[in-house]
Design a protein around this motif. Structure first.
Motif, short mmCIF file in Angstrom:
data_model
loop_
_atom_site.label_atom_id
_atom_site.label_comp_id
_atom_site.label_asym_id
_atom_site.label_seq_id
_atom_site.Cartn_x
_atom_site.Cartn_y
_atom_site.Cartn_z
N GLY B 246 54.78 6.33 67.88
CA GLY B 246 55.11 5.13 68.63
C GLY B 246 53.92 4.18 68.73
O GLY B 246 54.05 2.97 68.51
N GLY B 247 52.76 4.76 69.03
CA GLY B 247 51.56 3.93 69.18
C GLY B 247 51.20 3.22 67.89
O GLY B 247 50.92 2.01 67.88
N ALA B 248 51.23 3.97 66.78
CA ALA B 248 50.87 3.37 65.49
C ALA B 248 51.84 2.25 65.13
O ALA B 248 51.43 1.19 64.65
N LEU B 249 53.13 2.49 65.38
CA LEU B 249 54.12 1.45 65.09
C LEU B 249 53.91 0.22 65.96
O LEU B 249 53.99 -0.92 65.50
N LEU B 250 53.62 0.45 67.23
CA LEU B 250 53.42 -0.66 68.15
C LEU B 250 52.22 -1.51 67.72
O LEU B 250 52.29 -2.74 67.66
N PHE B 251 51.11 -0.81 67.40
CA PHE B 251 49.92 -1.55 66.95
C PHE B 251 50.22 -2.30 65.66
O PHE B 251 49.82 -3.44 65.48
N GLY B 252 50.93 -1.62 64.75
CA GLY B 252 51.28 -2.26 63.48
C GLY B 252 52.12 -3.50 63.71
O GLY B 252 51.86 -4.56 63.14
N ALA B 253 53.12 -3.38 64.59
CA ALA B 253 54.01 -4.50 64.84
C ALA B 253 53.26 -5.67 65.49
O ALA B 253 53.40 -6.82 65.07
N LEU B 254 52.42 -5.35 66.48
CA LEU B 254 51.69 -6.43 67.16
C LEU B 254 50.74 -7.13 66.19
O LEU B 254 50.58 -8.34 66.23
N TYR B 255 50.10 -6.34 65.31
CA TYR B 255 49.18 -6.94 64.35
C TYR B 255 49.93 -7.91 63.44
O TYR B 255 49.50 -9.04 63.22
N HIS B 256 51.06 -7.44 62.94
CA HIS B 256 51.82 -8.32 62.05
C HIS B 256 52.37 -9.54 62.80
O HIS B 256 52.34 -10.65 62.29
#
Lengths: 366, 309, 380
Positions: B246-256
């Protein structure tokens, strides 16, 4: 039958032992790095003598060491305090930048008359750093947010705030669209030691801060409470110590000192706010090592800061005078650190070689 | 643009950018569960990226490249384990040194490898069948790297091991109460060594992903601070492999998203969002009831010595 | 042969100075690592050519933080450097301070505007080349949306995006250029995600200002076209790179150092020396790799699109690119991307009919031309 290594905790080592063993670590690293120089066809002897001559062996060189040490001293002294209270403040970098931002705000956007401008900048810088440091303390005690993450995260938050300021609202009118604020007025620039780039008032503040922090730790009620909190949470509870008060006080001081370092870099080196990676060469992170090497002593932090000032300056010399690739500086520093912390073993542990199968089942510690 | 296309795009990008974060975070979760913090992720990722690229370019096989990345990450982690477990050195300082060393060494050895297009990048895949599920299909199963799926699978496996097996109990015991673990005959040093090395292996792969999948080329400093994000994610994920996803996806999404939303919000402010967000989330968690699982391993960061507490 | 000539010149100079005179020692201070495959890499290539051509001795320092430039100048001067190049805008004020401190050393600062009797300034600029790339991009886009990944919203990059957009609109008046900023000179992940965001917006041709070939590889993976930037990037996607811009810092370095060796440039006469070198001085080149102006794979597509121009009549885009290249590449430059009338995207007339923009207006450009879509920090 076999020989096995056994370690025993030794008594607290004396200061001389600490110093000697740490020096031994540095020397071992220097010896270990010899093949690196060979690989680049530089004689290690020439390399080390050049570094010695151009850093400690000349006035100008020594001044550079001193200049690089100033922010490390301020951040390092603050961090010794935090670490004494077992508060893992990884956020000196952000607290330094907070100080830089506050100093810039005061220098460019207030009408404080000349003699009071610099003191106002230092005051604002201290407050900004203190605020940026106190937030994680409150978060940890009120909401149990781990301080390693909150201080690390706040570094990034501040980095992007600085980026935003220099690209957005604070972009200088005289900078032709480049991302810098305007230059500070002369009244907001610190005097330098002639013939050098050492902004001496910040140096004086750093030494003063170390003395004050040392006094606070050893002679005041707050210092006593910090020491108790750092030694044992249970004992601190028994003693009825207000954790929140102690932690906030510690982080106000720790962050505030890092903030002062930011003011010094602004008013003494850059004279304008610029991209954060060019303001601090990772001083806030290096200061963690400075404080750790000083083993919790603010006065010792002055000297470990000088050691790292020397390491920074040696890196400059390796790049410029020995024509070594920039990355070698990182490799070199990494090696030195490994050896210094490796030498820990000699400090706190007595090594015993034991013979035989006397080891109890599941015996660990080796 | 309709919301479905938007969502598919964001989730797809979050997976792609989140994959290296996930791999490295899973490793760090295990290392820290056993009580050892490793701040050297950035250095291990940088070395992993270089070794993966050099090997894949030389041999023409991206998998060999990833294997090389795996190996170099493991070796560097071994150094950290030796210093912190055997020599009981300060974990924070050892990790920082590892980062310095890895970044420096990768830049030094990487000279001459820059400016080359990798001849054998690892191609993305679309999973037939699954990809045609409406919405979920294109979101999750279209045009992603195999390493993304392996990472998700690995997270599940590591979660089961940690929470549902004896090994998991052993690892957690070592991180929580090494003294007690030792007393029941667990080899504390061995468990810590294994977990730290596992962390290195996965961080190496994370670096390899960057240079043979995400951007098939080598340039100095291509880990670009991801290693520090991983340290944060580990805590953010409460040292739990599934929460790491979840954390990795959240960071990925926010970055994009910081590039998608640039028109409306200053990008610097968007970029600081994931970091501020992490603190806010942890604060909200703190408002709730204390959960044992959410806390840090009790012996995190402390060297273990027999007979000492 | 040029090399031989300059070697002879150098030898002659040394002959005059006497053999006892050591080789001229020249220092270069770089802001990034020479392995960045972008800005610093290109300067270093220039240094190596200058060293070989002129038989001088050079030293360099890489990855120098902007605030530390004076420290490194001190070290280089102490080592005997008599000419020092500093290659980042952020080095400007430090270099100026050092120039005052060392009146007997020659300084040259790249991309700035401050000078002194012993400090010149120089820059190789791309805006003309971006215009030519824009002509091609305008002809090749199918969606009418072209993506641009920009490093920082500073005048240099804004000028390039504007020139690029003017090129696009000269061929395809309804096409738009969509901009994303990454706030880094070098950041593969940021460049990648910005490109993905632009692809999601419908862009199908890409140009960029970032020091890695990331935009090219991301676009190529989706079968989309792009233009190289700074270093030869053709090899990263031979089917999808149309053209691009290349830099030749060696032209400036050799020319200036030759002047120093010949005694034309001294520590007294540099206050008005500013090399602002463009296509006609061969400091920049159109193409994705040296010698290849347009990727042959895309020639046919460019020949198929015809446009009407006020001066050249109806002409294929392929021929137009070569015609404009010839106009800007010859010594008497007879065309400029910013020749009036040029309006900004708010409708204000920025360059009236019959006028060109001055050098000062070019290097302080903050406005955006019509056709630019997206955030534009600092827009007047």
């Amino acid at each position: 039958m076999s020989w096995r290594l056994r370690l025993e905790r030794s008594v607290t080592p004396s200061r001389t032992t600490v110093l000697l063993v740490s020096l031994l670590g540095v020397v071992a690293a220097l010896v270990f790095a010899v093949p690196v120089f060979w690989a680049y066809k530089v004689s290690p002897w020439t390399a080390y003598t050049t570094i010695a001559q151009r850093s400690l062996g000349s006035w100008a060189g020594f001044m550079e060491v001193l200049r690089r040490a100033i922010p490390l001293m301020l951040c390092g002294v603050g961090l010794t305090l935090a670490f004494r209270a077992r508060f893992w403040n990884i956020g000196a970098e952000g607290q330094l930048l907070a100080g830089a931002v506050a100093a810039t705000g005061v220098a460019l956007f207030t009408k404080i008359p000349a003699p009071w401008l610099l003191p106002a900048m230092f005051g604002a810088g201290f407050l900004a750093g203190a605020l940026w440091g106190a937030v994680p303390a409150v978060l940890r005690l009120k909401l149990r947010v781990n301080e390693v993450i909150s201080t690390l995260m706040l570094n990034y938050v501040m980095i992007y705030i600085v980026e935003w300021l220099v690209h957005g609202p604070w972009k200088g009118k005289t900078m032709r669209g480049f991302a810098y604020t305007d230059f500070f007025p002369a009244a907001a620039q610190l005097p330098l030691i002639p013939g050098s780039r050492v902004h001496w008032p910040t140096l004086v503040i750093a030494v003063g801060a170390a003395l004050v922090v040392a006094l606070v730790l050893s002679r005041t009620r707050l210092g006593y409470e910090i020491r108790v909190v750092g030694q044992s949470t249970d004992a601190a509870r028994y003693a009825g110590i207000d954790f929140l008060k102690v932690m906030v006080a510690v982080m106000v001081l720790s962050g505030g000192l890092a903030g002062l370092a930011g003011v010094g870099e602004m008013a003494g080196v850059h004279y304008r706010l610029r991209s954060p990676t060019h303001i601090s060469m990772g001083y806030g992170y290096t200061a963690i090592i400075v404080a750790w090497l000083a083993r919790g002593s603010p006065l010792a932090a002055l000297f470990t800061a000088l050691l790292f000032g020397l390491i920074f300056a040696a890196g400059d010399i390796m790049k410029a005078s020995l024509q070594l690739p920039a990355q070698i500086v990182g490799v070199f520093n990494g090696l030195i650190l490994f050896f210094i912390i490796g030498s820990e073993l000699l400090l706190y542990w007595r090594i015993k070689w034991e013979r035989g199968w006397t080891g109890k089942p599941g015996s660990s510690g080796s | 643009m309709d919301w479905q296309t938007w969502l598919i795009g964001i989730v797809g990008r979050a997976l792609a950018y989140g994959t290296p974060l996930l791999w490295a975070t899973l490793g760090e979760v295990y290392a820290e569960r056993a009580g050892v913090v490793n701040l050297g992720i950035e250095g291990m990722m940088a070395m992993g990226a270089l070794m993966a690229f050099a090997t894949a370019q030389t041999t023409g096989d991206p998998w060999l490249g990833l294997l090389a990345a795996l190996a170099v990450g493991g070796v560097l982690a071994l150094l950290h384990a030796f210093l912190t477990v055997t020599l009981r050195a300060n974990q924070y300082v050892s990790g920082l040194s590892l980062t310095l060393l890895g970044l420096g060494l990768s830049g030094l050895l990487g000279r001459g490898w820059e400016g080359i297009a990798l001849r054998a990048p690892l191609p993305n895949v679309t999973i037939p069948g699954l990809a045609s599920i409406p919405l979920l299909g294109p979101m999750l199963f279209q045009d992603e790297s195999i390493l993304t799926y392996l990472g998700l699978l690995l997270a599940l496996v590591l979660w089961i091991v940690l929470w549902r097996t004896r090994w998991g109990i052993v690892i957690r015991a070592v991180g929580e109460a090494p003294g007690a673990a030792d007393a029941v005959g667990i080899n504390v040093a061995l468990v810590r060594y294994l977990c730290v090395v596992l962390g290195g292996l996965l961080a190496g792969v994370a670096g390899g992903y960057l240079s043979v999948v995400y951007r098939p080329a080598w340039t100095e400093g291509m880990s670009a601070g991801m290693g520090w994000v991983v340290i944060a994610l580990t805590i953010f994920a409460s040292w739990d492999p599934l929460q790491a996803v979840g954390g990795a996806l959240l960071f990925g999404a926010l970055y994009h998203l910081s590039f998608r939303l640039q028109q409306w919000v200053a990008p610097e402010l968007l970029k600081l969002m994931p970091y501020a967000f992490a603190i806010v989330v942890l604060a909200f968690v703190g408002l709730g009831k204390a959960q044992r699982r959410r806390g840090a391993p009790a012996a995190l960061g402390l060297p273990y010595v027999r007979g000492e507490r | 042969m040029k090399a031989l000539r300059w070697t002879l010149v150098a030898l002659a100079v040394f002959g005059v100075l006497g053999l006892a005179q050591a080789k001229l020692k020249v220092g270069f201070i770089y802001v990034g690592p020479i392995g960045d495959y972008g800005w610093t890499h290109a300067h270093n290539e220039g240094r190596l050519i200058a060293e070989k051509t002129l038989g001088i001795e050079t030293v360099y320092v890489e990855s120098v933080p902007e605030g530390e430039v004076e420290t490194y100048i001190d070290l280089l001067v102490r080592q005997g450097c008599r000419v020092i190049f500093t290659t980042s805008f952020g080095f400007m004020d430090g270099t100026l301070a050092a120039a005052k401190r060392y009146p007997n050393v020659i300084f040259a600062h790249c991309s700035g505007f401050k000078r002194a009797p012993n400090m010149m300034s120089y820059m190789a600029d791309f805006y003309q080349v971006y215009y030519l790339n824009g002509l091609m991009a305008g002809a090749l886009t199918k969606t009418g949306k072209i993506g641009y990944v920009g490093a920082f919203p500073i005048p240099e990059v804004k000028r390039h995006i504007n020139a690029f957009t003017l090129g696009v609109r000269a061929v395809n008046p309804r096409a738009t250029v969509h901009v994303r900023w990454i706030y880094e000179w070098y950041s593969p992940p940021a460049a990648k995600e910005a490109t993905e965001a632009l692809i999601a917006e419908g862009c199908d041709v890409f140009a960029f200002t970032e020091d890695s070939p990331t935009v090219i590889t991301v676009a190529a993976a989706k079968g989309l076209l792009s233009f190289g930037h700074y270093s030869p990037m053709y090899d990263f996607a031979p089917d999808y790179v149309v053209s691009g811009q290349l830099v030749h810092w060696d032209k400036i370095y050799v020319e200036f150092l030759k002047g120093v060796l010949e005694g034309k440039y001294t520590t007294k006469n540099l206050a008005h020396i500013d090399y602002w070198w463009l296509l006609s001085q061969e400091a920049v080149e159109l193409g994705a790799k040296p010698g290849m102006v347009i990727n042959p794979k895309h020639e046919a597509a460019l020949k198929a699109v015809k446009v009407k121009t006020p001066d050249l009549g109806e002409i294929s885009v392929y021929d137009l690119v070569y015609a404009r290249l010839a106009q800007m590449g010859a010594p008497g430059v007879s065309f400029d991307p910013f020749q009036g009338p040029v309006k900004d995207r708010k409708g204000l007339l920025r360059v009236p009919e019959g006028f060109w923009l001055s050098y000062d207006a070019l290097i302080t450009m903050e406005w955006a031309v019509e056709g630019v879509v997206g955030p534009w920090p600092g827009e007047p």
